[in-house]
Motif scaffolding. Structure first.
Motif, PDB file in Angstrom:
ATOM      1  N   CYS A 219      -3.824  -3.921   2.921  1.00  0.00           N
ATOM      2  CA  CYS A 219      -3.400  -2.528   2.738  1.00  0.00           C
ATOM      3  C   CYS A 219      -4.114  -1.829   1.591  1.00  0.00           C
ATOM      4  O   CYS A 219      -3.921  -0.636   1.364  1.00  0.00           O
ATOM      5  N   ASN A 220      -4.893  -2.586   0.795  1.00  0.00           N
ATOM      6  CA  ASN A 220      -5.691  -2.062  -0.316  1.00  0.00           C
ATOM      7  C   ASN A 220      -4.857  -1.595  -1.512  1.00  0.00           C
ATOM      8  O   ASN A 220      -5.371  -0.939  -2.413  1.00  0.00           O
ATOM      9  N   ASN A 221      -3.576  -1.910  -1.546  1.00  0.00           N
ATOM     10  CA  ASN A 221      -2.755  -1.591  -2.716  1.00  0.00           C
ATOM     11  C   ASN A 221      -3.112  -2.513  -3.873  1.00  0.00           C
ATOM     12  O   ASN A 221      -3.598  -3.627  -3.674  1.00  0.00           O
ATOM     13  N   ASP A 222      -2.865  -2.054  -5.098  1.00  0.00           N
ATOM     14  CA  ASP A 222      -3.122  -2.879  -6.274  1.00  0.00           C
ATOM     15  C   ASP A 222      -2.222  -4.111  -6.260  1.00  0.00           C
ATOM     16  O   ASP A 222      -1.012  -4.015  -6.012  1.00  0.00           O
ATOM     17  N   THR A 223      -2.814  -5.251  -6.525  1.00  0.00           N
ATOM     18  CA  THR A 223      -2.061  -6.504  -6.606  1.00  0.00           C
ATOM     19  C   THR A 223      -2.890  -7.518  -7.378  1.00  0.00           C
ATOM     20  O   THR A 223      -4.117  -7.522  -7.267  1.00  0.00           O
ATOM     21  N   PRO A 224      -2.266  -8.379  -8.173  1.00  0.00           N
ATOM     22  CA  PRO A 224      -3.027  -9.402  -8.904  1.00  0.00           C
ATOM     23  C   PRO A 224      -3.512 -10.521  -7.986  1.00  0.00           C
ATOM     24  O   PRO A 224      -4.312 -11.359  -8.390  1.00  0.00           O
ATOM     25  N   HIS A 225      -3.028 -10.530  -6.743  1.00  0.00           N
ATOM     26  CA  HIS A 225      -3.400 -11.569  -5.791  1.00  0.00           C
ATOM     27  C   HIS A 225      -4.201 -10.955  -4.641  1.00  0.00           C
ATOM     28  O   HIS A 225      -4.430  -9.755  -4.596  1.00  0.00           O
ATOM     29  N   THR A 226      -4.595 -11.785  -3.706  1.00  0.00           N
ATOM     30  CA  THR A 226      -5.414 -11.290  -2.608  1.00  0.00           C
ATOM     31  C   THR A 226      -4.601 -10.543  -1.557  1.00  0.00           C
ATOM     32  O   THR A 226      -5.156  -9.750  -0.797  1.00  0.00           O
ATOM     33  N   LEU A 227      -3.307 -10.816  -1.487  1.00  0.00           N
ATOM     34  CA  LEU A 227      -2.414 -10.093  -0.585  1.00  0.00           C
ATOM     35  C   LEU A 227      -1.180  -9.663  -1.363  1.00  0.00           C
ATOM     36  O   LEU A 227      -0.621 -10.456  -2.130  1.00  0.00           O
ATOM     37  N   CYS A 228      -0.738  -8.432  -1.167  1.00  0.00           N
ATOM     38  CA  CYS A 228       0.459  -7.962  -1.856  1.00  0.00           C
ATOM     39  C   CYS A 228       1.700  -8.603  -1.230  1.00  0.00           C
ATOM     40  O   CYS A 228       1.652  -9.143  -0.122  1.00  0.00           O
ATOM     41  N   LYS A 229       2.820  -8.543  -1.929  1.00  0.00           N
ATOM     42  CA  LYS A 229       4.041  -9.209  -1.469  1.00  0.00           C
ATOM     43  C   LYS A 229       4.558  -8.610  -0.166  1.00  0.00           C
ATOM     44  O   LYS A 229       5.171  -9.309   0.645  1.00  0.00           O
ATOM     45  N   PHE A 230       4.297  -7.317   0.063  1.00  0.00           N
ATOM     46  CA  PHE A 230       4.765  -6.676   1.294  1.00  0.00           C
ATOM     47  C   PHE A 230       3.987  -7.190   2.506  1.00  0.00           C
ATOM     48  O   PHE A 230       4.563  -7.452   3.560  1.00  0.00           O
ATOM     49  N   CYS A 231       2.669  -7.327   2.365  1.00  0.00           N
ATOM     50  CA  CYS A 231       1.858  -7.850   3.463  1.00  0.00           C
ATOM     51  C   CYS A 231       2.159  -9.333   3.710  1.00  0.00           C
ATOM     52  O   CYS A 231       2.146  -9.791   4.859  1.00  0.00           O
ATOM     53  N   GLN A 232       2.437 -10.078   2.646  1.00  0.00           N
ATOM     54  CA  GLN A 232       2.763 -11.490   2.811  1.00  0.00           C
ATOM     55  C   GLN A 232       4.057 -11.673   3.599  1.00  0.00           C
ATOM     56  O   GLN A 232       4.226 -12.662   4.326  1.00  0.00           O
ATOM     57  N   GLN A 233       4.978 -10.722   3.458  1.00  0.00           N
ATOM     58  CA  GLN A 233       6.243 -10.817   4.185  1.00  0.00           C
ATOM     59  C   GLN A 233       6.050 -10.690   5.691  1.00  0.00           C
ATOM     60  O   GLN A 233       6.901 -11.136   6.469  1.00  0.00           O
TER      61      GLN A 233
END
Length: 256
Positions: A26-40
């Motif tokens: 989703c290209n949102n800022d995150t310290p990881h490669t996938l944000c928590k919303f996409c991981q869900q």
């Protein structure tokens, strides 16, 4: 104060912030490669056979295949089902040059491995299921080799000396060029993998074998048997995703 070191550190932080600290989906800022919303939204492999991690409708101890012919590896780690966005990303890597998706997929697997081995002994070395040289020439690279390299980089950040070593030359070689596995039926896959690989040297007692996806398990089983014959006493299987049976795939995708 070492201004050269300070400037290099700052430049590195800026570089990572600009190019890496964004969700790959989703290209949102995150310290990881996938944000928590996409991981869900990822198809996690929650209900599965205890040994081979084959996805099932309900959590079970051993599936029918493992009860009648238990695979020879010690354990299998497969955190996702080969469905949805996981399937799309892996297909993008293999068939559409989507090499940049290797980072999020191997990051997800590394996080799962760190949790799984928190109370277990890490393997001494890690090998990967190789592609045939003709397949590598067609694709331009070996995706399992690229994934394993990135996976080891993630693990080293946490494990240091405890991280399984990656041999410079993978001892497993694929010697038969076969039709693409996704184009074959289950029966054809089970038959085609026989005598497709060879191992060129002895190996340590505890090793891990990586592949991106496990479907029938025939490739993994053939490679595991080679590793056991070459001196391994324990083989751990690491895969990103496990393909569910067609009947379970339909049930798992139905809304609750």
């Amino acid at each position: 104060m070492d201004w050269m070191k300070l400037s290099t550190t700052k430049i590195t932080k800026v570089y990572h912030r600009v190019f890496f600290n964004h969700c790959y989906l989703c290209n949102n800022d995150t310290p990881h490669t996938l944000c928590k919303f996409c991981q869900q939204g990822l198809p996690t492999n929650l209900n599965h056979c205890k040994h081979c991690k084959r996805p099932t409708q309900y959590h079970t101890n051993l599936c029918g295949n493992c009860q009648t012919n238990r695979p020879s590896y010690h354990t299998c780690i497969a955190p996702y089902r080969f469905e949805g966005i996981i399937k799309t990303l892996i297909h993008s890597i293999k068939f559409n040059q989507g090499i940049h998706y290797i980072r999020p997929l191997t990051y997800l697997l590394s996080e799962h491995l760190l949790e799984t081995y928190s109370c277990d002994q890490w393997p001494e070395q890690i090998f990967y299921v190789p592609s045939h040289p003709k397949r590598i020439k067609e694709r331009g690279f070996c995706q399992t080799k690229a994934m394993t390299n990135q996976l080891v980089k993630y693990l080293k950040q946490h494990l240091n000396e405890k991280c399984p070593s990656l041999p410079r030359n993978n001892p497993l070689k694929k010697i038969k060029h076969l039709a693409a596995q996704h184009s074959l039926s289950r029966k054809e896959r089970l038959k085609s993998q026989k005598n497709s690989y060879q191992l060129d040297r002895p190996i340590p007692k505890h090793v891990a074998l990586f592949d991106d996806v496990m479907t029938t398990g025939s490739t993994i089983e053939n490679c595991t048997n080679l590793l056991l014959k070459a001196g391994a006493e324990r083989v751990d299987i690491w895969v990103i995703a496990r393909t569910p049976d067609k009947e379970h795939s339909v049930k798992l995708s139905e809304p609750a």
